[in-house]
Design a protein around this motif. Structure first.
Motif, PDB file in Angstrom:
ATOM      1  N   HIS A 101       0.815  -1.212   0.000  1.00 42.30           N
ATOM      2  CA  HIS A 101       0.000   0.000   0.000  1.00 42.30           C
ATOM      3  C   HIS A 101       0.850   1.265   0.000  1.00 42.30           C
ATOM      4  N   TYR A 102       2.006   1.221   0.676  1.00 46.36           N
ATOM      5  CA  TYR A 102       2.775   2.446   0.872  1.00 46.36           C
ATOM      6  C   TYR A 102       4.169   2.414   0.241  1.00 46.36           C
ATOM      7  N   ALA A 103       4.507   1.362  -0.497  1.00 47.13           N
ATOM      8  CA  ALA A 103       5.867   1.276  -1.056  1.00 47.13           C
ATOM      9  C   ALA A 103       6.127   2.373  -2.073  1.00 47.13           C
ATOM     10  N   GLU A 104       5.095   2.764  -2.829  1.00 42.71           N
ATOM     11  CA  GLU A 104       5.283   3.811  -3.836  1.00 42.71           C
ATOM     12  C   GLU A 104       5.467   5.176  -3.184  1.00 42.71           C
ATOM     13  N   SER A 105       4.886   5.362  -2.007  1.00 42.78           N
ATOM     14  CA  SER A 105       5.040   6.648  -1.319  1.00 42.78           C
ATOM     15  C   SER A 105       6.409   6.775  -0.662  1.00 42.78           C
ATOM     16  N   GLU A 106       6.961   5.680  -0.191  1.00 39.85           N
ATOM     17  CA  GLU A 106       8.274   5.684   0.466  1.00 39.85           C
ATOM     18  C   GLU A 106       9.189   4.681  -0.229  1.00 39.85           C
ATOM     19  N   PRO A 107       9.645   4.983  -1.449  1.00 34.36           N
ATOM     20  CA  PRO A 107      10.453   3.988  -2.173  1.00 34.36           C
ATOM     21  C   PRO A 107      11.797   3.703  -1.510  1.00 34.36           C
ATOM     22  N   ASP A 108      12.399   4.711  -0.880  1.00 34.34           N
ATOM     23  CA  ASP A 108      13.707   4.486  -0.263  1.00 34.34           C
ATOM     24  C   ASP A 108      13.623   3.507   0.897  1.00 34.34           C
ATOM     25  N   LEU A 109      12.609   3.693   1.751  1.00 34.37           N
ATOM     26  CA  LEU A 109      12.458   2.776   2.874  1.00 34.37           C
ATOM     27  C   LEU A 109      12.015   1.393   2.410  1.00 34.37           C
ATOM     28  N   ALA A 110      11.224   1.358   1.329  1.00 30.02           N
ATOM     29  CA  ALA A 110      10.781   0.057   0.817  1.00 30.02           C
ATOM     30  C   ALA A 110      11.948  -0.739   0.261  1.00 30.02           C
ATOM     31  N   LEU A 111      12.932  -0.048  -0.323  1.00 31.45           N
ATOM     32  CA  LEU A 111      14.085  -0.749  -0.870  1.00 31.45           C
ATOM     33  C   LEU A 111      14.908  -1.415   0.223  1.00 31.45           C
ATOM     34  N   LEU A 112      14.820  -0.899   1.449  1.00 33.24           N
ATOM     35  CA  LEU A 112      15.575  -1.509   2.544  1.00 33.24           C
ATOM     36  C   LEU A 112      15.064  -2.913   2.871  1.00 33.24           C
ATOM     37  N   LEU A 133       7.163 -13.295  -3.506  1.00 33.60           N
ATOM     38  CA  LEU A 133       7.195 -12.955  -4.931  1.00 33.60           C
ATOM     39  C   LEU A 133       6.075 -11.996  -5.295  1.00 33.60           C
ATOM     40  N   ARG A 134       4.924 -12.203  -4.680  1.00 34.73           N
ATOM     41  CA  ARG A 134       3.780 -11.316  -4.962  1.00 34.73           C
ATOM     42  C   ARG A 134       4.060  -9.896  -4.467  1.00 34.73           C
ATOM     43  N   VAL A 135       4.681  -9.809  -3.287  1.00 30.69           N
ATOM     44  CA  VAL A 135       4.969  -8.486  -2.732  1.00 30.69           C
ATOM     45  C   VAL A 135       6.066  -7.799  -3.522  1.00 30.69           C
ATOM     46  N   MET A 136       7.112  -8.529  -3.892  1.00 30.68           N
ATOM     47  CA  MET A 136       8.220  -7.920  -4.628  1.00 30.68           C
ATOM     48  C   MET A 136       7.750  -7.375  -5.974  1.00 30.68           C
ATOM     49  N   SER A 137       6.868  -8.091  -6.654  1.00 24.42           N
ATOM     50  CA  SER A 137       6.353  -7.596  -7.938  1.00 24.42           C
ATOM     51  C   SER A 137       5.345  -6.470  -7.749  1.00 24.42           C
ATOM     52  N   GLY A 138       4.752  -6.371  -6.545  1.00 23.00           N
ATOM     53  CA  GLY A 138       3.770  -5.314  -6.302  1.00 23.00           C
ATOM     54  C   GLY A 138       4.376  -4.008  -5.854  1.00 23.00           C
ATOM     55  N   ILE A 139       5.648  -4.003  -5.477  1.00 22.14           N
ATOM     56  CA  ILE A 139       6.311  -2.746  -5.110  1.00 22.14           C
ATOM     57  C   ILE A 139       6.648  -1.997  -6.394  1.00 22.14           C
ATOM     58  N   ARG A 140       5.927  -0.940  -6.657  1.00 17.73           N
ATOM     59  CA  ARG A 140       6.025  -0.230  -7.941  1.00 17.73           C
ATOM     60  C   ARG A 140       7.174   0.779  -7.916  1.00 17.73           C
ATOM     61  N   VAL A 141       8.389   0.240  -7.848  1.00 12.48           N
ATOM     62  CA  VAL A 141       9.597   1.057  -7.896  1.00 12.48           C
ATOM     63  C   VAL A 141      10.412   0.601  -9.106  1.00 12.48           C
ATOM     64  N   PRO A 142      10.572   1.425 -10.149  1.00 13.14           N
ATOM     65  CA  PRO A 142      11.224   0.953 -11.378  1.00 13.14           C
ATOM     66  C   PRO A 142      12.650   0.461 -11.176  1.00 13.14           C
ATOM     67  N   VAL A 143      13.310   0.861 -10.098  1.00  8.29           N
ATOM     68  CA  VAL A 143      14.709   0.486  -9.918  1.00  8.29           C
ATOM     69  C   VAL A 143      14.863  -1.018  -9.753  1.00  8.29           C
ATOM     70  N   ILE A 144      13.879  -1.683  -9.216  1.00  7.91           N
ATOM     71  CA  ILE A 144      14.011  -3.105  -8.894  1.00  7.91           C
ATOM     72  C   ILE A 144      13.438  -4.001  -9.986  1.00  7.91           C
ATOM     73  N   SER A 145      13.237  -3.486 -11.200  1.00 11.03           N
ATOM     74  CA  SER A 145      12.622  -4.292 -12.254  1.00 11.03           C
ATOM     75  C   SER A 145      13.451  -5.534 -12.580  1.00 11.03           C
ATOM     76  N   GLN A 146      14.779  -5.391 -12.644  1.00  8.44           N
ATOM     77  CA  GLN A 146      15.620  -6.547 -12.931  1.00  8.44           C
ATOM     78  C   GLN A 146      15.608  -7.555 -11.787  1.00  8.44           C
ATOM     79  N   ILE A 147      15.541  -7.058 -10.561  1.00  7.07           N
ATOM     80  CA  ILE A 147      15.449  -7.967  -9.413  1.00  7.07           C
ATOM     81  C   ILE A 147      14.142  -8.744  -9.464  1.00  7.07           C
TER      82      ILE A 147
END
Length: 806
Positions: A101-112, A133-147
């Motif tokens: 729900h909040y990964a897009e609002s706080e991408p830096d903390l979500a990356l941790l 796997l469901r959560v990792m694909s649902g975090i809408r941060v373009p930096v982690i697309s390859q991950i």
């Protein structure tokens, strides 16, 4: 010490169970539950930072509850995310929900938390791996697309079908995150489409439709596997497959027809001719036949007609409409009508789809006419759709069903709802248009509504009556007279205008029963009190009556006589007062001197012209000028006849849902009546014969799965002899590649080699085994005798017997 620790753990467990039971009992007892009491920020944060799993779980529940009540929960982000490494699966679930729900609002903390989530991909619990796997694909941060792409790759090879399903559902999310990962995702899709588990294939098809729906080449080798697993998929997977296969079928299976003999009725005796021999060549017809692979899919869909999901049933019917022959459509009508037993909202949507199918093929719905009876609880929209269904099946019904339909429609003409009354009247008119035999009864029902106190009902009934009269004017002369008698009791302006138009339209049909002049004379007296629609029709009636008079006078007296024109007044001609000649005086040739006329029709016409001159309606005055210009010169009656007395085509009102035929079945566009959105996959045209892919491209998956108990489809088998010949040819090709001379051997050469090998074995047996040689010789002799018998069939008996004797 161990006993004390055991006692403490038992007490802790009992405490937890007591708290859970108290909460459950409180929830059951409370009839009007209050919203949960919000705790202060510091108290919630203290719960999240606790080392006790129960307190952490309680704090997470408070946060999730506030989140779904649109309360600000971002301040708790750091305290929630640090619990992602907790071994408790309940805590992991709540943390993952918060992260999504909040990964897009706080991408830096979500990356941790990505590292911890990646570690969960290797957890022993498949539920934890799928959730990670469901959560990792649902975090809408373009930096982690390859991950995410690497996580999907790992999930595609997981042993658990739940994880592979999560990988399939993560593919569209990764594609939306970074479209540049499409080549990798296509490879993953190819692997998942060939999965053995139906649990995975449905999600893979859903991902395929969203990522690369145009790549039908990926479906070729998995087509038959998809069809076989269609029944076992969940409803979402079935819906996705039912969307995909029609597009694939249109692109890969051409529409073929073949010519067959028509079935003729045979005589009582077999040698009795059933018809003329000359017509034998003409008794042939073209019928459509289906590709075996397409028929495999259509037969697999039949079991889906018993699904508990109404969307699946409608999708199957759509596939039958787009791909199948009429026999398949007929088999789907019963399950489609059974959707009328669903709740009211689903019932209305089902009726839209039933009407769309009935427009294409109404005959199978006749046996279900009783299912379309209108109930007291039905809304006006549901009743309207049921009326339309009755009108569509009415021409194909038997007489007792027609009587039932007309009786029901007559009953609803007295309903308190005006919309329902109008729809029932229109339905009666539709039934009369479709069947000429029932038009007399329909007309009687409508004539009874003309004198109704409800003006809308009378106007609607007269409109339908006008359509029926125009279809056969000669047979409805008395009907027009009866309608004219109702003018005194019909107050509705539209109804009066319709009756006046009918009187004028059929004024010259029967000269002996022409009531138009008398009706015009009566209406002229109250012209000033009529409404504008009625005045327009009275002027038109006067023009037609006067034109008929001119035509009859012209037949009796070939010398034309000028038409009477009213004397100019100061209000119309130049120099007058209020009315400008630019707007009110027609551009006519020189005025003719009036001549005395004893017939009353010219006088009525002149009186109508005078009355209209002072009317306030511009439209009425303009039309009257036009009629006056046409009829002022007797020489122009031919042109006036073409304009005023031209026969009108009989109107044919289409079904109200006729414009919905082109809309896809089961879509929101069908309910709304207009195309909205993209509508999903566009159904292409049938591929032309000769341009379709080779059917062998669908045999690859079947051959690979042959060892796993998969039954090959029809047409994929071949005789063993052909396989043996092909193997021999391949062996010869390999020998040619090695440079060896290959000599073609005949059947005699092969038999000769067998006999030489048999002779060598016989000599060795005699030298080594002694007494056993006799038995060996007897066996060899019996063997050679069998060979001799086979050679006798080929005409070589003597030579082979000599070899056996030797």
């Amino acid at each position: 010490m161990e006993s004390i620790s055991r006692i403490s753990s038992v007490l802790e467990t009992a405490r937890d169970l007591t708290l859970d039971a108290a909460q459950s009992a409180g929830a059951v007892r409370s009839l009007n539950p209050r919203p949960p009491r919000e705790l202060p920020f510091l108290q919630v944060k203290k719960l999240l930072d606790s080392r006790n799993d129960r307190e952490i779980l309680d704090g997470l529940r408070k946060v999730i509850s506030m989140m779904y009540r649109s309360k600000p929960c971002l301040p708790y982000f750091s305290s929630v995310v640090k619990n992602v490494a907790s071994p408790n699966i309940e805590i992991k679930k709540l943390v993952y929900i918060y992260l999504l729900h909040y990964a897009e609002s706080e991408p830096d903390l979500a990356l941790l938390s990505i590292n911890t989530i990646q570690k969960s991909l290797s957890d022993q619990n498949p539920q934890v791996r799928a959730m990670a796997l469901r959560v990792m694909s649902g975090i809408r941060v373009p930096v982690i697309s390859q991950i995410v792409s690497l996580a999907i790759k790992k999930g595609c090879g997981d042993m658990s079908p739940h994880v592979r399903k999560a990988a399939a559902l993560a593919i569209p999310k990764c594609y939306r995150l970074d479209p540049n990962t499409l080549p990798q995702l296509v490879d993953y899709l190819t692997l998942l489409l060939g999965d053995k588990q139906y649990y995975v294939i449905g999600s893979a098809v859903t991902a395929f439709l969203e990522v690369c729906p145009e790549r039908v080449d990926l479906i070729h080798k998995h087509y038959r596997s998809l069809v076989r697993k269609l029944v076992d998929m969940d409803e979402w997977g079935q819906l996705a497959t039912l969307r995909l296969v029609p597009v694939y079928a249109r692109k890969c299976f051409p529409k073929r027809t073949k010519t067959v003999n028509k079935s003729k009725a045979k005589g009582f005796y077999e040698d009795e001719a059933s018809g003329d021999d000359k017509d034998d060549d003409m008794a042939r017809e073209e019928v459509e036949f289906l590709d075996p692979d397409l028929e495999l899919f259509l037969k697999a869909c039949k079991s889906l007609l018993q699904s508990r999901n109404s969307a699946v049933i409608v999708s199957v019917v759509r596939c039958y409409l787009d791909l199948a022959t009429p026999e398949y459509i007929d088999s789907a009508v019963g399950p489609l009508v059974a959707l009328l037993r669903t709740p009211q909202d689903i019932q209305q949507v089902a009726l839209y789809n039933i009407v769309a199918v009935c427009l294409v093929r109404p005959q199978p719905f006749v046996r279900y006419a009783n299912h379309f009876l209108v109930h007291a609880s039905d809304s006006s929209d549901v009743a309207r759709l049921k009326f339309e269904l009755w009108t569509l099946i009415f021409p194909h019904c038997e007489s007792h069903i027609r009587d039932m339909i007309l009786s029901e429609l007559e009953h609803f003409t007295r309903a308190p709802d005006p919309e329902l009354v109008q729809e029932s009247v229109r339905a009666i008119g539709q039934c009369a248009q479709h069947d000429s035999q029932a038009s007399a009864r329909c007309l009687r029902l409508l004539l009874n509504q003309v004198s109704s106190q409800d003006g809308n009902l009378a106007a609607e009934s007269l409109t339908v009556i006008r359509h029926l009269i125009q279809q056969n004017p000669q047979a409805h002369t008395t009907t027009v007279i009866r309608l004219a008698q109702n003018l005194d009791t019909t107050p509705n302006p539209d109804a009066r205008a319709t009756i006046i138009w009918l009187v004028g339209e059929f004024a010259g049909v029967d000269s002996e029963h022409d009531i138009a002049p008398d009706v015009l004379r009566i209406l002229t007296k109250g012209f000033a009190d009529e409404s504008e629609p009625a005045k327009l029709q009275i002027v038109l009636l006067a023009a037609k009556v006067y034109l008929h008079h001119l035509n009859r006078t012209k037949e009796r007296d070939p010398q034309p006589r000028p038409a009477p024109s009213p004397p100019p007044s100061s209000d119309e001609w130049p120099g007058g007062g209020a009315t400008s000649p630019r707007h009110d005086s027609p551009s006519l040739p020189g005025p003719h001197p009036p001549e005395p006329e004893d017939h009353p029709i010219p006088k009525i016409w002149s009186h109508i012209l005078l009355l209209v001159r002072y009317d306030t309606s511009y439209d009425l005055r303009d039309r009257t000028r036009t009629y006056r210009a046409l009829l002022s010169d007797p020489k122009s009656t031919q042109l006036a006849s073409l304009l005023l007395l031209a026969p009108k085509p009989a109107p044919h009102a289409p079904s109200p849902s006729e414009h919905r035929k082109a809309l896809p079945l089961g879509s929101s566009s069908l309910v709304l009546g207009t195309k909205v959105g993209s509508g999903g996959l566009e159904l292409p045209d049938w591929v032309k014969e000769g341009e379709e892919p080779d059917p062998s491209v669908r045999d690859e998956a079947a051959g690979r799965e042959g060892g796993r108990g998969v039954v090959p489809s029809a047409g994929s088998e071949r005789p063993a002899g052909e396989a043996l010949d092909e193997a021999v040819r391949e062996e010869r090709g390999r020998e040619k590649g090695k440079g060896k001379a290959v000599v073609e051997k005949s059947l005699e050469d092969w038999l000769g080699e067998v006999e030489e090998e048999g002779g060598e074995e016989e000599d060795e047996g005699e030298s080594e085994e002694g007494s056993a040689g006799t038995e060996t010789e007897e066996e060899e002799e019996s063997e050679y005798e069998e060979v001799t018998d086979s050679e006798e069939e080929n005409g070589e008996e003597g030579e082979k017997r000599g070899l056996v004797a030797g």
